[in-house]
Design an enzyme around this catalytic site. Structure first.
Site, PDB file in Angstrom:
ATOM      1  CG  ASN A   1      -1.947  -1.051   1.180  1.00  0.00           C
ATOM      2  OD1 ASN A   1      -2.415  -1.417   0.115  1.00  0.00           O
ATOM      3  ND2 ASN A   1      -2.331  -1.568   2.321  1.00  0.00           N
ATOM      4  CG  HIS A   2       3.090   2.028  -2.357  1.00  0.00           C
ATOM      5  ND1 HIS A   2       4.145   1.806  -1.493  1.00  0.00           N
ATOM      6  CD2 HIS A   2       3.009   0.938  -3.136  1.00  0.00           C
ATOM      7  CE1 HIS A   2       4.684   0.631  -1.764  1.00  0.00           C
ATOM      8  NE2 HIS A   2       4.006   0.088  -2.747  1.00  0.00           N
ATOM      9  CG  HIS A  50      -6.945   1.716  -3.332  1.00  0.00           C
ATOM     10  ND1 HIS A  50      -6.887   1.393  -2.007  1.00  0.00           N
ATOM     11  CD2 HIS A  50      -5.754   1.362  -3.857  1.00  0.00           C
ATOM     12  CE1 HIS A  50      -5.711   0.860  -1.734  1.00  0.00           C
ATOM     13  NE2 HIS A  50      -5.002   0.841  -2.842  1.00  0.00           N
TER      14      HIS A  50
END
Length: 93
Positions: A1-2, A50
């Site tokens: 996860n970014h 997302h």
């Protein structure tokens, strides 16, 4: 996860990039992640996000389009919900 700088730090991405490639590459990644879309509409029919469901049924595409994506995600609100809403054990929200 970014999704955020804090998430990158917490899960080791920041340290790995700094160690392997240096601060310039890390800064570029951080800027890039803030430019990635958080939602897309496919064939004018399907909304893809997302994360998960919104806490309210009245969120519109205009609401999503008006978000300032070129910043760190907020702790609450529709951007946060699009990035981090996790499913619950019950049906619906």
């Amino acid at each position: 996860n970014h999704e955020s700088k804090a998430t990158n730090k917490l899960y080791g991405f920041e340290d790995e990039v700094l160690r392997k490639y240096g601060p310039d590459v890390h800064t570029r990644f951080s800027c890039l992640f803030q430019k990635l879309p958080v939602a897309a509409v496919l064939n004018s029919k399907v909304l893809v996000v997302h994360g998960g469901l919104f806490s309210s049924d009245d969120v519109t595409l205009d609401d999503i389009a008006s978000l300032d994506r070129h910043q760190e995600p907020t702790d609450s609100g529709i951007m946060s919900e699009m990035l981090w809403s996790d499913p619950g054990p019950d049906l619906g929200r």
